[in-house]
Design a protein around this motif. Structure first.
Motif, PDB file in Angstrom:
ATOM      1  N   SER A  76      41.106  39.107  35.570  1.00  0.00           N
ATOM      2  CA  SER A  76      42.058  39.051  36.671  1.00  0.00           C
ATOM      3  C   SER A  76      42.718  40.419  36.815  1.00  0.00           C
ATOM      4  O   SER A  76      43.396  40.896  35.899  1.00  0.00           O
ATOM      5  CB  SER A  76      43.117  37.979  36.398  1.00  0.00           C
ATOM      6  N   LEU A  77      42.486  41.046  37.964  1.00  0.00           N
ATOM      7  CA  LEU A  77      43.078  42.353  38.256  1.00  0.00           C
ATOM      8  C   LEU A  77      44.020  42.232  39.454  1.00  0.00           C
ATOM      9  O   LEU A  77      43.800  41.395  40.342  1.00  0.00           O
ATOM     10  CB  LEU A  77      41.987  43.387  38.577  1.00  0.00           C
ATOM     11  N   ASP A  78      45.053  43.051  39.487  1.00  0.00           N
ATOM     12  CA  ASP A  78      45.975  43.046  40.615  1.00  0.00           C
ATOM     13  C   ASP A  78      45.227  43.409  41.889  1.00  0.00           C
ATOM     14  O   ASP A  78      44.631  44.489  41.986  1.00  0.00           O
ATOM     15  CB  ASP A  78      47.121  44.048  40.375  1.00  0.00           C
ATOM     16  N   ASP A  79      45.244  42.504  42.876  1.00  0.00           N
ATOM     17  CA  ASP A  79      44.558  42.718  44.153  1.00  0.00           C
ATOM     18  C   ASP A  79      43.071  43.024  43.947  1.00  0.00           C
ATOM     19  O   ASP A  79      42.464  43.735  44.755  1.00  0.00           O
ATOM     20  CB  ASP A  79      45.209  43.864  44.939  1.00  0.00           C
ATOM     21  N   GLY A  80      42.504  42.504  42.865  1.00  0.00           N
ATOM     22  CA  GLY A  80      41.106  42.790  42.557  1.00  0.00           C
ATOM     23  C   GLY A  80      40.177  41.673  42.975  1.00  0.00           C
ATOM     24  O   GLY A  80      40.584  40.524  43.145  1.00  0.00           O
ATOM     25  N   LYS A  81      38.905  42.009  43.154  1.00  0.00           N
ATOM     26  CA  LYS A  81      37.867  41.048  43.465  1.00  0.00           C
ATOM     27  C   LYS A  81      36.717  41.217  42.474  1.00  0.00           C
ATOM     28  O   LYS A  81      36.529  42.301  41.904  1.00  0.00           O
ATOM     29  CB  LYS A  81      37.346  41.240  44.892  1.00  0.00           C
TER      30      LYS A  81
ATOM     31  N   SER B 187      39.666  46.651  41.867  1.00  0.00           N
ATOM     32  CA  SER B 187      40.802  46.589  42.772  1.00  0.00           C
ATOM     33  C   SER B 187      40.818  47.843  43.629  1.00  0.00           C
ATOM     34  O   SER B 187      40.993  48.953  43.109  1.00  0.00           O
ATOM     35  CB  SER B 187      42.118  46.471  41.996  1.00  0.00           C
TER      36      SER B 187
ATOM     37  N   THR C 150      44.513  49.441  43.355  1.00  0.00           N
ATOM     38  CA  THR C 150      44.972  50.152  42.153  1.00  0.00           C
ATOM     39  C   THR C 150      43.883  51.004  41.508  1.00  0.00           C
ATOM     40  O   THR C 150      44.178  51.861  40.676  1.00  0.00           O
ATOM     41  CB  THR C 150      45.488  49.138  41.114  1.00  0.00           C
TER      42      THR C 150
ATOM     43  N   GLN D  98      41.753  49.814  39.443  1.00  0.00           N
ATOM     44  CA  GLN D  98      41.365  49.180  38.181  1.00  0.00           C
ATOM     45  C   GLN D  98      39.936  48.657  38.276  1.00  0.00           C
ATOM     46  O   GLN D  98      39.512  48.169  39.327  1.00  0.00           O
ATOM     47  CB  GLN D  98      42.297  48.017  37.849  1.00  0.00           C
TER      48      GLN D  98
END
Length: 471
Positions: free
Chosen positions: A274-279, A416, A419, A421
């Motif tokens: 799970s990443l911030d605003d990640g897919k 993301s 970010t 990431q």
């Protein structure tokens, strides 16, 4: 392991069993043969709809007569019993070992508990009526007797609220429909006195279409069935630039082991990061996990790129793009010699190969083109999120990455755009153990890795195979 669909509460009923097709031909006239064959299928339709038809739940004491106002045994099975309750009666391997059985207690549902296998049978005895002595007569004439076994294989998907009565009604309709499809295939591909056995295959299409059954003539290669596949693509509104209905794409049910012994798609049991605003962008389709020391081949220390290439080849094979088997180390080496990339002495050696050689072999053996991504140092891989995400979104093939003396397979990225990431889903060919998915995933041989997984100063080449545009 294969994910059936997004609705994990669904249960699949699969009925299989042989039906004997028999007919007597007095002449070889085409119109006469068609008439007799149609009559034989009408007889089979009557047989399936008769009270003699019985379905048994495999590895359980359950028998169901769907055409006898729903007669079933044991008596606890009623027409209003939910389909998923049949799972309670199925004997598992673990129960066979311990001698325990939990017929009154719901078992925990797993990915392999979604399929209920049924055996299609016909009663050979009749109930009641006076017995009479047989009467024999003898007639001398010339005729042709045709006989073959029809491999019935029907599948329906049910929801948790579906009752056994409703489900088995749909299942019997599916069996009747499959006989009609088999009749069409047999008549269409009949050559003289030769009848081809109709072969039912199941294909898992993108949602919401789900599982679809298609009947092909056994023995007719995929290359001769392109017209039928095009019609199926049109019928189900599928793109015409990738295969969905080749035999290699046939759905593999999760409760059936693969005969070749290789693990399939071990990444499916992992939890995505799970990443911030990640897919998350993943490999599309099934592949086999190839690694050191398989196939009675000691390639520990030099064969990692060969194994990564084998994994990629397995993807193209299992997606139906090729019927060629996964190449051995020697076949890979011979392909490089054939194109002039290596000397003859290379065959049988223990020399490494890299991403450029992987590109060459894919083109030589499978006709697959690849893009090469050059990264001057490992620290730059963190900035390749967009390119890698786009690859898995559009092509969906495994990526081979080589740097220094190591090669790995990239099966996906979590990235993301906001970010920057990034995490990489890595399948490691350096594993030397048994095909134990628990060990492979727990120890990270197949797992998500951060940017520090790469040697920050090493030079890397990535081979990105391109998906052929074929039906």
């Amino acid at each position: 392991m294969v994910v059936i669909d997004s609705q994990s509460e669904d249960t699949i009923l699969r009925a299989r069993g042989p039906l004997q097709f028999k007919c007597l031909l007095e002449t070889t006239d085409a119109s006469h043969m068609h008439k007799v064959i149609k009559g034989a299928f009408e007889s089979l339709q009557t047989q399936v709809k008769s009270e003699s038809c019985v379905l048994t739940v495999c590895n359980s004491p359950i028998f169901i007569w769907p055409n006898q106002s729903f007669n079933a045994t044991p008596k606890e099975i009623t027409p209003e019993t939910p389909c998923e309750d049949l799972l309670q009666w199925i004997q598992t391997d673990e129960q066979e070992i311990t001698g325990k059985r939990s017929a009154k207690k719901k078992s925990k549902k797993t990915s392999t508990a979604n399929v209920i296998n049924l055996r299609l049978m016909m009663e050979v005895t009749t109930k009641g009526g006076p017995l009479s002595a047989p009467v024999l007569s003898r007639t001398v004439r010339t005729s042709h007797f045709l006989s073959l076994t029809l491999p019935m294989d029907c599948v329906i998907r049910t929801t948790s609220i579906c009752t056994i009565k409703d489900a088995f009604k749909r299942l019997m309709e599916a069996l009747s429909h499959q006989l009609s499809e088999m009749e069409k295939v047999m008549l269409q591909h009949m050559k003289g006195m030769t009848l081809l056995v109709p072969e039912p295959l199941h294909f898992l299409l993108p949602e919401p279409k789900g599982l679809v059954t298609v009947v092909y003539p056994a023995g007719v290669p995929d290359s001769q069935l392109e017209t039928q596949r095009k019609e199926l693509h049109k019928q189900f509104e599928l793109p015409d630039d990738q295969p969905f209905f080749r035999r290699a794409n046939a759905y593999h049910f999760p409760n059936e082991p693969y005969k070749d012994g290789y693990l399939r798609s071990p990444h499916l049991v992992l939890t995505n990061p799970s990443l911030d605003d990640g897919k998350v962008y993943l490999v599309q389709g099934i592949y086999s996990y190839h690694h050191y020391m398989q196939d009675h081949m000691d390639d520990n220390g030099w064969g990692c790129a060969y194994r990564s290439l084998q994994t990629i080849c397995s993807w193209f094979q299992q997606q139906g793009y090729t019927e060629k088997p996964v190449p051995t180390h020697k076949e890979i080496q011979q392909a490089l010699v054939d194109v002039g990339d290596k000397q003859k002495s290379f065959v049988g050696s223990r020399q490494w190969i890299g991403s450029i050689e992987v590109q060459v072999v894919l083109n030589q053996l499978l006709g697959v083109t690849s893009k090469i991504m050059f990264v001057s140092q490992g620290s730059e891989l963190g900035s390749k999120g967009r390119e890698l995400a786009n690859h898995f979104l559009t092509e969906g093939t495994p990526i081979m990455i080589g740097g220094g003396v190591l090669a790995h397979t990239i099966l996906g990225v979590a990235w993301s755009e906001m970010t920057g990431q990034i995490r990489y889903l890595i399948l490691d060919p350096h594993y030397t153990g048994a095909e134990d998915i628990q060990v492979i995933t727990d120890k990270g041989w197949c797992g998500w890795k951060g940017p520090d997984f790469w040697d920050q100063t090493a030079y890397y080449n990535l081979c990105l195979p391109q998906r052929p545009k074929v039906i």
